[in-house]
Design a protein around this motif. Structure first.
Motif, PDB file in Angstrom:
ATOM      1  N   LEU A  44      44.580  43.008  33.421  1.00 40.75           N
ATOM      2  CA  LEU A  44      44.924  41.352  33.533  1.00 40.75           C
ATOM      3  C   LEU A  44      46.565  41.596  33.794  1.00 40.75           C
ATOM      4  CD1 LEU A  44      43.014  39.394  31.169  1.00 40.75           C
ATOM      5  CD2 LEU A  44      42.804  39.161  33.379  1.00 40.75           C
ATOM      6  N   ARG A  45      47.214  42.503  33.302  1.00 46.18           N
ATOM      7  CA  ARG A  45      48.579  42.464  33.246  1.00 46.18           C
ATOM      8  C   ARG A  45      49.267  43.738  33.987  1.00 46.18           C
ATOM      9  NH1 ARG A  45      52.554  41.317  29.279  1.00 46.18           N
ATOM     10  NH2 ARG A  45      54.689  41.205  30.481  1.00 46.18           N
ATOM     11  N   TRP A  46      48.527  44.773  34.311  1.00 48.26           N
ATOM     12  CA  TRP A  46      48.972  46.066  34.751  1.00 48.26           C
ATOM     13  C   TRP A  46      47.975  46.699  35.822  1.00 48.26           C
ATOM     14  CZ3 TRP A  46      49.302  46.038  29.376  1.00 48.26           C
ATOM     15  CH2 TRP A  46      50.666  45.632  28.791  1.00 48.26           C
TER      16      TRP A  46
ATOM     17  N   LEU B  81      31.463  40.817  35.003  1.00 51.85           N
ATOM     18  CA  LEU B  81      31.967  39.927  35.896  1.00 51.85           C
ATOM     19  C   LEU B  81      32.370  38.566  35.612  1.00 51.85           C
ATOM     20  CD1 LEU B  81      32.381  39.373  39.085  1.00 51.85           C
ATOM     21  CD2 LEU B  81      29.944  38.798  39.173  1.00 51.85           C
ATOM     22  N   ALA B  82      31.354  38.022  34.527  1.00 52.77           N
ATOM     23  CA  ALA B  82      31.503  36.691  34.022  1.00 52.77           C
ATOM     24  C   ALA B  82      32.901  36.881  33.081  1.00 52.77           C
ATOM     25  CB  ALA B  82      30.410  36.426  32.879  1.00 52.77           C
ATOM     26  N   LEU B  83      32.853  37.788  32.200  1.00 50.61           N
ATOM     27  CA  LEU B  83      34.236  37.975  31.349  1.00 50.61           C
ATOM     28  C   LEU B  83      35.432  38.084  32.243  1.00 50.61           C
ATOM     29  CD1 LEU B  83      33.015  40.299  28.719  1.00 50.61           C
ATOM     30  CD2 LEU B  83      33.430  37.777  28.601  1.00 50.61           C
ATOM     31  N   ALA B  84      35.406  38.571  33.577  1.00 51.89           N
ATOM     32  CA  ALA B  84      36.525  38.716  34.211  1.00 51.89           C
ATOM     33  C   ALA B  84      36.918  37.403  34.750  1.00 51.89           C
ATOM     34  CB  ALA B  84      36.234  39.802  35.586  1.00 51.89           C
ATOM     35  N   VAL B  85      36.057  36.756  35.412  1.00 50.53           N
ATOM     36  CA  VAL B  85      36.200  35.574  35.957  1.00 50.53           C
ATOM     37  C   VAL B  85      36.729  34.520  34.943  1.00 50.53           C
ATOM     38  CG1 VAL B  85      34.999  33.430  36.936  1.00 50.53           C
ATOM     39  CG2 VAL B  85      34.370  35.845  37.640  1.00 50.53           C
ATOM     40  N   LEU B  86      36.380  34.512  33.665  1.00 51.55           N
ATOM     41  CA  LEU B  86      36.598  33.660  32.863  1.00 51.55           C
ATOM     42  C   LEU B  86      37.968  34.065  32.272  1.00 51.55           C
ATOM     43  CD1 LEU B  86      36.299  31.633  30.449  1.00 51.55           C
ATOM     44  CD2 LEU B  86      35.342  33.647  28.942  1.00 51.55           C
ATOM     45  N   THR B  87      38.503  35.246  32.130  1.00 50.06           N
ATOM     46  CA  THR B  87      39.800  35.429  31.829  1.00 50.06           C
ATOM     47  C   THR B  87      40.921  35.226  32.899  1.00 50.06           C
ATOM     48  OG1 THR B  87      39.478  37.814  32.297  1.00 50.06           O
ATOM     49  CG2 THR B  87      39.306  37.214  29.973  1.00 50.06           C
ATOM     50  N   LEU B  88      40.406  35.475  34.193  1.00 46.22           N
ATOM     51  CA  LEU B  88      41.215  34.987  35.233  1.00 46.22           C
ATOM     52  C   LEU B  88      41.758  33.509  35.324  1.00 46.22           C
ATOM     53  CD1 LEU B  88      39.933  37.771  37.726  1.00 46.22           C
ATOM     54  CD2 LEU B  88      42.323  37.719  36.746  1.00 46.22           C
ATOM     55  N   LYS B  89      40.318  32.647  35.068  1.00 47.16           N
ATOM     56  CA  LYS B  89      40.495  31.295  35.150  1.00 47.16           C
ATOM     57  C   LYS B  89      41.380  30.726  33.800  1.00 47.16           C
ATOM     58  CE  LYS B  89      39.490  27.242  36.082  1.00 47.16           C
ATOM     59  NZ  LYS B  89      40.143  26.497  37.264  1.00 47.16           N
TER      60      LYS B  89
ATOM     61  N   GLU C  22      44.248  44.999  41.150  1.00 47.08           N
ATOM     62  CA  GLU C  22      45.374  44.674  40.624  1.00 47.08           C
ATOM     63  C   GLU C  22      45.406  43.417  39.976  1.00 47.08           C
ATOM     64  OE1 GLU C  22      48.728  45.118  43.344  1.00 47.08           O
ATOM     65  OE2 GLU C  22      47.606  46.834  44.457  1.00 47.08           O
ATOM     66  N   PRO C  23      46.107  43.134  39.058  1.00 46.35           N
ATOM     67  CA  PRO C  23      46.381  41.786  38.332  1.00 46.35           C
ATOM     68  C   PRO C  23      46.430  40.521  39.441  1.00 46.35           C
ATOM     69  CG  PRO C  23      47.899  43.368  37.331  1.00 46.35           C
ATOM     70  CD  PRO C  23      47.351  43.949  38.517  1.00 46.35           C
ATOM     71  N   ASP C  24      46.955  40.654  40.645  1.00 44.85           N
ATOM     72  CA  ASP C  24      47.129  39.637  41.434  1.00 44.85           C
ATOM     73  C   ASP C  24      46.131  39.773  42.504  1.00 44.85           C
ATOM     74  OD1 ASP C  24      49.004  38.193  40.074  1.00 44.85           O
ATOM     75  OD2 ASP C  24      50.632  39.346  41.012  1.00 44.85           O
ATOM     76  N   ARG C  25      45.153  40.656  42.364  1.00 51.27           N
ATOM     77  CA  ARG C  25      44.228  40.628  43.374  1.00 51.27           C
ATOM     78  C   ARG C  25      42.570  40.374  42.880  1.00 51.27           C
ATOM     79  NH1 ARG C  25      45.606  43.824  48.092  1.00 51.27           N
ATOM     80  NH2 ARG C  25      47.936  43.331  48.490  1.00 51.27           N
ATOM     81  N   HIS C  26      42.495  39.241  42.744  1.00 54.80           N
ATOM     82  CA  HIS C  26      41.580  38.736  41.775  1.00 54.80           C
ATOM     83  C   HIS C  26      40.150  39.288  42.407  1.00 54.80           C
ATOM     84  CE1 HIS C  26      43.907  35.244  40.053  1.00 54.80           C
ATOM     85  NE2 HIS C  26      44.419  36.344  39.899  1.00 54.80           N
ATOM     86  N   ALA C  27      39.901  39.192  43.530  1.00 49.47           N
ATOM     87  CA  ALA C  27      38.544  39.729  44.049  1.00 49.47           C
ATOM     88  C   ALA C  27      38.274  41.236  43.907  1.00 49.47           C
ATOM     89  CB  ALA C  27      38.485  39.314  45.631  1.00 49.47           C
TER      90      ALA C  27
END
Length: 361
Positions: free
Chosen positions: A237-239, A341-349, A289-294
């Protein structure tokens, strides 16, 4: 989205407290590895030795001397930063507040553990994982080992190799969680997915599982997946992580768990190695990458799938068959991928919501 939850994943402003140096974080990790080694050696004793009748053991000596090293070092860091006329809590290094609380919790739990053993004796097997004093020790150790990661999260942007202590810290914290949840640890044993018949005079044979054993197995995969890959997600999420880092963070805790149970299923180590290599290849291809969500969601969703698949293959090769049908083992792989996948979507949101709140005037 709850504001307090969003704040937890936000990129915070630079702390007013003095940050630790790279050397200081490395020393913290060295003391933490000492503590974690004692933890796993103590776990080895509880898993493999009978008639543990005393608190004063060599493995407890490693564990508590490692804690003493951590406590003295964190106290020294605080002492060096303390200015006359200020509160001691303000002198705790940036990101080390939880570690200081962990030292206090570990100390209290250690005293409670001595009293517990004096009254109830030395636990063995699964009972050791339910002891309140052991849970307190694990929580304290988790907070202590997470200090370099927390320090990096709350400090200005860092580049490699300055980030190495944060990566190791996240992995070691995950290994504490893996230890206290070892009964759900997939790479500590393979009986979680295999059911055997035991007819008199015949060799045990693989047979069909019951519904309850399937549910227990799925729960074990859920827990093991979170323990191994949540630290990877938090770092991502950061690096941007090197593929070798994500592979190592899946491999090393798995090997440590197998060593703790005296390598009773040593043949699982090559399966973990193959799975870790596949995770590294996945990250090299996806380049999250942190800013490449997909890309990040793709890597996190597929990492458990490619990591656990060699585990199923290794068990099948070793036993000659799987208790699970293709629907069950295939569905288990899919469930583990959907979990991350669900945890990634949640944390990014949550992070996106937090960033929006911080930009408001």
């Amino acid at each position: 989205m709850d504001a307090s939850a969003a704040h937890a994943f936000a990129v915070p402003p630079v702390s007013a407290r003095r940050a630790t140096t790279a050397v200081e974080d490395v020393i913290t990790l060295a003391a933490g590895i000492w503590l974690l080694t004692g933890t796993y050696v103590d776990g080895w004793a509880h898993n493999n030795l009978r008639d543990l009748e005393t608190f004063l053991t060599p493995w407890h000596a490693i564990l508590y001397s490692g804690f003493a090293a951590c406590a003295v070092w964190i106290a020294a860091l605080t002492w060096r930063r303390h200015a006359p006329g200020t509160r001691w809590t303000e002198a705790i290094p940036a990101g080390y507040g939880a570690a200081a609380a962990g030292v206090a919790l570990f100390l209290i739990s250690g005293a409670a553990d001595f009293a517990w053993h004096s009254v109830f004796g030395i636990e063995q097997g699964i009972k050791a994982l339910f002891s309140p004093s052991h849970l307190g020790l694990a929580t304290g150790g988790f907070l202590i080992l997470g200090a370099p990661f927390s320090a990096a999260w709350h400090s200005p942007e860092r580049s490699w190799p300055r980030l190495a202590p944060a990566v190791v810290s996240a992995m070691l914290s995950g290994m504490v969680a893996a230890f206290i949840l070892q009964e759900f640890a997939i790479f500590a044993r393979h009986g979680l997915i295999q059911t055997y018949s035991s007819a008199a005079g015949a060799q045990p044979a693989v047979t069909n599982p019951t519904s309850s054993s399937i549910i227990v197995s799925l729960a074990s995969f859920f827990v093991s997946t979170a323990v191994l890959f949540l630290p990877v997600l938090l770092l991502s999420l950061r690096w941007r992580l090197h593929p070798a880092v994500s592979a190592a963070m899946a491999l090393l805790p798995s090997i440590a768990l197998q060593i703790m149970v005296a390598l009773r299923d040593a043949w699982l180590v090559p399966a973990a190695l193959v799975g870790a290599v596949l995770v590294g290849v996945l990250w090299a291809v996806a380049r999250p990458e942190p800013d490449r969500h997909a890309r990040l969601m793709t890597a996190m969703g597929l990492s458990p799938v490619v990591f656990w698949a060699p585990y199923f293959a290794g068990v099948a090769l070793h036993d000659g068959a799987l208790s699970f049908s293709p629907e069950i083992w295939g569905g288990t792989l899919a469930w583990s991928g959907l979990e991350m996948l669900a945890l990634a979507v949640l944390t990014l949101k949550v992070r996106a919501t937090a960033a929006t709140q911080f930009r408001r005037p």
